[in-house]
Design a protein around this motif. Sequence first.
Motif, PDB file in Angstrom:
ATOM      1  N   UNK A  77       0.823  -1.211   0.000  1.00  0.00           N
ATOM      2  CA  UNK A  77       0.000   0.000   0.000  1.00  0.00           C
ATOM      3  C   UNK A  77       0.852   1.252   0.000  1.00  0.00           C
ATOM      4  N   UNK A  78       0.677   2.132  -0.981  1.00  0.00           N
ATOM      5  CA  UNK A  78       1.406   3.407  -0.970  1.00  0.00           C
ATOM      6  C   UNK A  78       0.970   4.267   0.213  1.00  0.00           C
ATOM      7  N   UNK A  79       1.905   4.982   0.831  1.00  0.00           N
ATOM      8  CA  UNK A  79       1.521   5.874   1.935  1.00  0.00           C
ATOM      9  C   UNK A  79       0.797   7.102   1.382  1.00  0.00           C
ATOM     10  N   UNK A 138      -5.028   7.134 -11.597  1.00  0.00           N
ATOM     11  CA  UNK A 138      -4.371   8.425 -11.796  1.00  0.00           C
ATOM     12  C   UNK A 138      -4.953   9.068 -13.045  1.00  0.00           C
ATOM     13  N   UNK A 139      -5.465  10.273 -12.914  1.00  0.00           N
ATOM     14  CA  UNK A 139      -5.964  11.046 -14.047  1.00  0.00           C
ATOM     15  C   UNK A 139      -5.016  12.216 -14.300  1.00  0.00           C
ATOM     16  N   UNK A 140      -4.609  12.385 -15.544  1.00  0.00           N
ATOM     17  CA  UNK A 140      -3.734  13.498 -15.898  1.00  0.00           C
ATOM     18  C   UNK A 140      -4.536  14.787 -16.034  1.00  0.00           C
ATOM     19  N   UNK A 183       2.946   9.279 -15.527  1.00  0.00           N
ATOM     20  CA  UNK A 183       1.974   9.471 -14.450  1.00  0.00           C
ATOM     21  C   UNK A 183       2.401   8.748 -13.173  1.00  0.00           C
ATOM     22  N   UNK A 184       3.020   7.574 -13.309  1.00  0.00           N
ATOM     23  CA  UNK A 184       3.507   6.870 -12.125  1.00  0.00           C
ATOM     24  C   UNK A 184       4.683   7.612 -11.495  1.00  0.00           C
ATOM     25  N   UNK A 242       4.735   8.889  -7.655  1.00  0.00           N
ATOM     26  CA  UNK A 242       5.803   8.633  -6.683  1.00  0.00           C
ATOM     27  C   UNK A 242       6.309   9.944  -6.064  1.00  0.00           C
ATOM     28  N   UNK A 243       6.411  10.963  -6.886  1.00  0.00           N
ATOM     29  CA  UNK A 243       6.844  12.259  -6.367  1.00  0.00           C
ATOM     30  C   UNK A 243       5.823  12.815  -5.382  1.00  0.00           C
ATOM     31  N   UNK A 244       4.549  12.606  -5.663  1.00  0.00           N
ATOM     32  CA  UNK A 244       3.479  13.108  -4.806  1.00  0.00           C
ATOM     33  C   UNK A 244       3.462  12.397  -3.455  1.00  0.00           C
ATOM     34  N   UNK A 245       3.621  11.083  -3.476  1.00  0.00           N
ATOM     35  CA  UNK A 245       3.444  10.280  -2.264  1.00  0.00           C
ATOM     36  C   UNK A 245       4.755   9.902  -1.577  1.00  0.00           C
ATOM     37  N   UNK A 246       5.871   9.988  -2.318  1.00  0.00           N
ATOM     38  CA  UNK A 246       7.134   9.520  -1.767  1.00  0.00           C
ATOM     39  C   UNK A 246       7.265   8.015  -1.774  1.00  0.00           C
ATOM     40  N   UNK A 247       6.362   7.337  -2.490  1.00  0.00           N
ATOM     41  CA  UNK A 247       6.356   5.877  -2.548  1.00  0.00           C
ATOM     42  C   UNK A 247       7.261   5.418  -3.688  1.00  0.00           C
ATOM     43  N   UNK A 248       8.172   4.511  -3.397  1.00  0.00           N
ATOM     44  CA  UNK A 248       9.121   4.053  -4.412  1.00  0.00           C
ATOM     45  C   UNK A 248       8.824   2.656  -4.942  1.00  0.00           C
ATOM     46  N   UNK A 249       7.740   2.042  -4.477  1.00  0.00           N
ATOM     47  CA  UNK A 249       7.405   0.703  -4.938  1.00  0.00           C
ATOM     48  C   UNK A 249       6.967   0.700  -6.395  1.00  0.00           C
ATOM     49  N   UNK A 250       7.200  -0.409  -7.059  1.00  0.00           N
ATOM     50  CA  UNK A 250       6.834  -0.544  -8.469  1.00  0.00           C
ATOM     51  C   UNK A 250       5.430  -1.112  -8.598  1.00  0.00           C
TER      52      UNK A 250
END
Length: 338
Positions: free
Chosen positions: A208-210, A244-246, A266-267, A271-279
């Motif tokens: 789960x992304x933070x 994710x909507x652009x 978009x991914x 990642x930049x928005x959430x700080x989540x680095x998972x693929x």
Amino acid sequence: MESETSDNSSIRNIAVIGSGLAGLTAAIMLGQSGHRVRVFEKSRGPGGRMASKRVADGAVDVGAQYFTSRSPAFLEFLEQYAGNNCFGSWAATFGFQQSDKSWQPFPDEPRYVGIPRMTAITRRLSEHVELTAQVRIARLNRIGARWQLVCTEGKEHGEFDQVVVTAPPAQTQELLAASGLTSLMNETQAPGGDILPCWAVAAYFTEAPPAAFDAMRPDSDVLYWVANNSSKPGRNDSGQWWVLHATAEWTEANVDASPERVSYDLLAAFRQLTGFNGAASESVTHRWLYARSESRVKPVYLWNQSEGVGIAGDWLVGGRVEGAWTSASRLAQAMRAG
């Protein structure tokens, strides 16, 4: 909501073009008035922009993310014709990001989604109409007092006393122009001139992304909307699907980009928005050429009684999901009166 019947002894054959919420609403209401109604849909099934994509463990909503209801009659219509088991409240946390990058919660109001996917609603509504799928109507030919429908393959699909068009404005204008309905086409240009496009990506994460919110409107040049689809009721995902909507501006600048490139960009923004680095272990991409209306011109519906042609759609009344129902129900009322 009680079914409405008409005391008009003149039973009409009516064609409805498009099986999104507007088309199905018009077809049901006109059918309840005693008319013979047939719906034509260019895709494999109903839904319009209340669309979902099939994925390995179910489906993910790539179009309209949720809807609200300002009119109790809208929910009554859905309960009567779709059933209250195919939609429910989405008790999610919503946040929007201000220009200083701080977050604020959305105003609190009931929000609804289809269960187990958005298309559950239109699938159930379509059970009340005669639906012909995978037929794109290209023009209307005047045959005496009736309209003959002709598809893109040149095949004829019957003659009708009246026609309701619920396609997006560009497609509606193309159909009206091909049918010689110039005056009605011109009426669509003001409310239909600013339908915005949108690239959509749905991505699956086993971890789960933070995120502080289930659904977010970020301050971003790339992302317009981000949501945890798995937080919606009836989604039994083992991990999490995020949609994710652009932004319209980014979509317009990248409208012909490959789906792979769109997904990558978009991914990266996610990642930049959430700080989540998972693929993401799986992703699907969809391009909406006609996604959102921002028109200030809101005629609600268009109806040319002398030609027997009407137009309905959310883009005629502000762009909300409920607007599709409002537009179609008002048009059906005008057609019954006429």
